[in-house]
Design a protein around this motif. Structure first.
Motif, PDB file in Angstrom:
ATOM      1  N   GLN A   1       0.855  -1.021   0.077  1.00 35.31           N
ATOM      2  CA  GLN A   1      -0.074  -0.011  -0.053  1.00 35.31           C
ATOM      3  C   GLN A   1       0.952   1.286  -0.143  1.00 35.31           C
ATOM      4  N   VAL A   2       0.528   2.450  -0.683  1.00 40.30           N
ATOM      5  CA  VAL A   2       1.102   3.668  -0.708  1.00 40.30           C
ATOM      6  C   VAL A   2       0.005   4.413  -0.425  1.00 40.30           C
ATOM      7  N   PHE A   3       0.318   5.416   0.626  1.00 42.54           N
ATOM      8  CA  PHE A   3      -0.808   6.449   1.157  1.00 42.54           C
ATOM      9  C   PHE A   3      -0.254   7.636   0.937  1.00 42.54           C
ATOM     10  N   VAL A   4      -1.062   8.718   0.303  1.00 44.68           N
ATOM     11  CA  VAL A   4      -0.664   9.804   0.078  1.00 44.68           C
ATOM     12  C   VAL A   4      -1.419  11.029   0.390  1.00 44.68           C
ATOM     13  N   SER A   5      -0.899  12.124   0.883  1.00 46.01           N
ATOM     14  CA  SER A   5      -1.647  13.211   1.362  1.00 46.01           C
ATOM     15  C   SER A   5      -0.908  14.396   0.851  1.00 46.01           C
ATOM     16  N   ILE A   6      -1.618  15.396   0.508  1.00 46.68           N
ATOM     17  CA  ILE A   6      -1.223  16.827  -0.186  1.00 46.68           C
ATOM     18  C   ILE A   6      -1.790  17.859   0.314  1.00 46.68           C
ATOM     19  N   SER A   7      -1.184  18.906   0.627  1.00 49.94           N
ATOM     20  CA  SER A   7      -1.686  19.941   1.056  1.00 49.94           C
ATOM     21  C   SER A   7      -1.102  21.061   0.542  1.00 49.94           C
ATOM     22  N   HIS A   8      -1.659  22.428   0.422  1.00 50.79           N
ATOM     23  CA  HIS A   8      -1.142  23.544  -0.277  1.00 50.79           C
ATOM     24  C   HIS A   8      -1.702  24.592   0.352  1.00 50.79           C
ATOM     25  N   ILE A   9      -0.967  25.802   0.255  1.00 53.72           N
ATOM     26  CA  ILE A   9      -1.590  27.142   0.639  1.00 53.72           C
ATOM     27  C   ILE A   9      -0.920  27.992  -0.646  1.00 53.72           C
TER      28      ILE A   9
ATOM     29  N   VAL B   1       2.875  20.665   0.129  1.00 50.69           N
ATOM     30  CA  VAL B   1       3.470  19.817   0.647  1.00 50.69           C
ATOM     31  C   VAL B   1       2.810  18.440   0.771  1.00 50.69           C
ATOM     32  N   ALA B   2       3.700  17.377   0.380  1.00 54.18           N
ATOM     33  CA  ALA B   2       3.079  16.270   0.495  1.00 54.18           C
ATOM     34  C   ALA B   2       3.828  15.233   1.209  1.00 54.18           C
ATOM     35  N   ASN B   3       3.066  14.075   1.619  1.00 55.23           N
ATOM     36  CA  ASN B   3       3.579  12.956   2.796  1.00 55.23           C
ATOM     37  C   ASN B   3       3.183  11.579   2.089  1.00 55.23           C
ATOM     38  N   ALA B   4       4.079  10.817   2.100  1.00 53.63           N
ATOM     39  CA  ALA B   4       3.752   9.516   1.451  1.00 53.63           C
ATOM     40  C   ALA B   4       4.021   8.460   2.518  1.00 53.63           C
ATOM     41  N   ILE B   5       3.350   7.341   2.704  1.00 55.86           N
ATOM     42  CA  ILE B   5       3.585   6.179   3.533  1.00 55.86           C
ATOM     43  C   ILE B   5       3.603   4.991   2.922  1.00 55.86           C
ATOM     44  N   ILE B   6       4.446   4.150   2.627  1.00 56.50           N
ATOM     45  CA  ILE B   6       4.400   2.696   2.080  1.00 56.50           C
ATOM     46  C   ILE B   6       4.295   1.664   3.264  1.00 56.50           C
ATOM     47  N   THR B   7       3.279   0.858   3.259  1.00 55.61           N
ATOM     48  CA  THR B   7       3.147  -0.126   4.109  1.00 55.61           C
ATOM     49  C   THR B   7       3.181  -1.490   3.609  1.00 55.61           C
TER      50      THR B   7
END
Length: 127
Positions: free
Chosen positions: A103-111, A116-122
């Motif tokens: 699994q790859v989880f991705v989160s994106i945020s911006h102003i 900024v983005a974060n990814a987690i591999i499980t």
């Protein structure tokens, strides 16, 4: 179990300047990503968010884009709900298998100024 994490932050203006250069979009973004960007009227924050997410996934895989992966190997799309998802192919997909990850989880945020983005591999266990 978490097998890798990655984070990336980028100035929106920097990505906007890069995106204006000939060939940048075709080299960095897949056909589907370019369609998403066009649908969002080439919004600079969208471009920066997708770019940051690609970088975060590459870092979570432990290689970055200097480890044999291309930008095209990591595709960032969005579900109808707006949730970002990563699809891996080529060297990125091979690396996911090497890590025994599922699994790859991705989160994106911006102003206005940064994305900024974060990814987690499980491995799909204990998440």
């Amino acid at each position: 179990m978490i097998l890798g994490t990655g984070i990336d932050i980028i100035e929106v203006e920097r990505t906007q300047r890069a995106a204006a250069k000939a060939g940048f979009a075709e080299r960095v973004f897949t056909v589907e990503e370019r369609a998403l960007i066009a649908k969002r009227r080439n919004d600079a924050q969208t471009i920066a968010g997708i770019f940051a997410a690609k970088e975060a996934v590459a870092k979570a895989l432990g290689r970055g884009f200097f480890g044999g992966m291309s930008f095209q190997d990591v595709e960032i799309l969005h579900e109808p709900s707006g949730r970002p998802v990563a699809r891996l192919r080529g060297a990125a997909a091979e690396r996911l298998l090497e890590l025994n990850a599922t699994q790859v989880f991705v989160s994106i945020s911006h102003i206005k100024a940064v994305a900024v983005a974060n990814a987690i591999i499980t491995d799909g266990q204990g998440v």
